[in-house]
Enzyme design. Structure first.
Site, PDB file in Angstrom:
ATOM      1  N   HIS A 307       3.308   0.181  40.348  1.00 35.95           N
ATOM      2  CA  HIS A 307       2.110  -0.652  40.531  1.00 35.95           C
ATOM      3  C   HIS A 307       2.189  -1.844  39.603  1.00 35.95           C
ATOM      4  O   HIS A 307       2.663  -1.708  38.474  1.00 35.95           O
ATOM      5  CB  HIS A 307       0.835   0.160  40.244  1.00 35.95           C
ATOM      6  N   ASP A 364      -1.036   5.602  47.250  1.00 38.94           N
ATOM      7  CA  ASP A 364      -0.463   5.846  48.575  1.00 38.94           C
ATOM      8  C   ASP A 364       0.482   7.041  48.629  1.00 38.94           C
ATOM      9  O   ASP A 364       0.910   7.432  49.713  1.00 38.94           O
ATOM     10  CB  ASP A 364       0.319   4.594  49.035  1.00 38.94           C
TER      11      ASP A 364
END
Ligand code: CMC
Length: 432
Positions: A307, A364
């Protein structure tokens, strides 16, 4: 924001740059006047170090794994709140009172139907049209059916258009799924909550109604809460960019859907399942896949990992992992992809490649396994993400439009192409 200043020395001159401090003590160098004072602009490809705006909506501390909507920790919201209430909080800034929430719910229910003429639009898409394409197109189409509402002029107008957009997006999403599998589009029901109604419209048929399980509906509601906003990510920045040109709410949100679609952003939830399925089909060999990722073979990445902001852990991923196990238990599903995912997480978290780069599972990584267990097809995963992200996009659209100092978003660039040259007539261009 209080002010300090920093000094920049360049070519014998010193320039004072204000340092602004956010409410969470984040310090930002304000370069607004840098070009006019020094002739310099900043370069930051991918905006990894650029604050594009001041925002009061969502706070992330990537080093500590903190995520808060309007000051409220995500852990508290996911445990105690509902998606509808969280959406209200994000969009209007405060948790609603009982009467505000019931009015908002009433409007969501009232506006859940699509104009009957919109059904013909669904018929125009080819059978395998990606639902994200349909969603984006149909949001703009929905805007055409209420032209007086897409540019809300006062608070009442805004509340009305928010309720219409949030409610219709869910109906459009279900209709795009039904269209893609050639089944009759189902009408929404008045007696179901936000997520339950979506599941009903996706899985019921005219001759067979789908029983909505309260625990499963709650799990979906929690997924929506976790996806509801995430400060200046790619799609939200897109919405803000479009909004800054004074484009209407529907057009801005439709653009957000397109930005979300890519596999490095919302499309990662589908890419994770594709990756896990391939590993499963090839005998579940996690180690060899991890080696491929580390060797950067053909640009292969561990999807659902890493991320831009979180460098410790993604608080959303923590919750989703727990929820994943609970949902699969509840449904009595044993999914070999979950076993592979957990093994991959374990291997990656103990491997120097991932540790040194601070790559952790993101939102996710496990969400697709939950959705798969519920029966949601892979090509609808990113649509689910979009439904969850609608409140965040609306809140950001509003923030841009309400900003009295707001200007059109218009970054600069460093030109790296050819310098000035004379036009060459076609007969003198050579070539083989
Ligand atoms: N697998 C393998 N290596 C990775 C990964 C990954 N998933 N993510 C980053 N890296 C490596 C990358 O190769 C680079 O290595 P090196 O320093 O040797 O060149 C280093 O880590 C830094 O990567 P980056 O591309 O500069 O990081 P970024 O901040 O630009 O990208 C990201 C962030 C999320 C796009 C990226 O981590 C990624 O591609 N992850 C996989 C896709 C994914 O799961 N996306 C969902 C993000 S969360 C939900 C959302 O926002 O939509």
């Amino acid at each position: 924001m209080s002010e300090q200043s920093a000094k920049l020395s360049f070519e014998g001159k010193t320039f004072d740059l204000p340092v602004r401090v956010g409410t969470e003590n984040e310090r930002v160098l304000d370069i607004t006047a840098l070009r006019s004072s020094s002739g310099l602009i900043s370069l930051d490809e991918g905006y990894g170090n650029t604050g594009s705006c001041q925002s009061r909506i969502t706070y992330i501390d990537g080093e500590r794994g903190v995520l808060r909507y309007r000051g409220y920790p995500i852990e508290e919201l996911v445990e105690h709140s509902t998606f509808t209430e969280t959406a209200y909080l994000l969009i209007f800034g405060e948790l609603p009172t009982e009467s505000q929430l019931s009015e908002f719910r009433g409007r969501l229910t009232e506006h859940q139907f699509l104009h009957e003429n919109m059904r013909h639009h669904f018929e125009g898409f080819p059978p395998n049209a990606p639902p994200m394409a349909i969603l984006s197109a149909m949001i703009n189409t929905a805007g055409c059916f209420q032209p007086d509402l897409v540019q809300p002029s006062d608070d009442e107008h805004f509340l009305e258009t928010v309720a219409r957009l949030m409610s219709k997006v869910r109906t459009i999403a279900a209709a795009s799924y039904k269209t893609s599998i050639g089944q009759a589009i189902m009408y929404p029901r008045f007696d179901l909550g936000y997520g339950s109604n979506l599941l009903h419209m996706m899985f019921s048929r005219p001759n067979r109604s789908w029983e909505v399980d309260a625990e499963i509906a709650r799990a979906l509601d929690q997924i929506f809460i976790l996806h509801a906003d995430h400060e200046q990510n790619c799609s939200t920045s897109t919405v803000r960019m479009v909004a800054s040109s004074q484009a209407n709410l529907y057009a801005s949100v439709a653009a957000g859907v397109c930005a979300l679609w890519g596999p490095l952003h919302g499309g990662a939830n589908a890419a994770v399942i594709d990756m896990l399925s391939q590993i499963h089909e090839r005998g579940g060999r996690v180690d060899s896949f991890i080696e491929k990722v580390k060797n950067k073979e053909e640009g292969v990445r561990l999807m659902g990992f890493g991320h831009r902001v979180y460098k410790n852990f993604d608080p959303r991923a923590k919750f989703i992992k727990q929820s994943c196990k609970a949902v699969l238990d509840k449904l009595g599903v044993h999914d070999p992809l979950l076993d592979i995912a957990m093994k991959m997480e374990d291997v990656a978290l103990n491997d120097p490649y991932f540790v040194e780069r601070k790559l952790y599972p993101n939102v996710d990584f496990y969400s697709g396994i939950i959705m798969r267990a519920i029966g949601i097809p892979v090509n609808m995963f990113t649509v689910m993400f979009a439904i969850g992200r609608i409140p965040g996009w609306i809140a950001n659209w509003r923030e841009v439009r309400m900003n009295p100092q707001g200007r059109i978003y218009r970054p600069r660039q460093i030109y790296a192409g050819p310098t000035s040259r004379a036009y060459i007539p076609i007969e003198r261009r050579g070539g083989s």
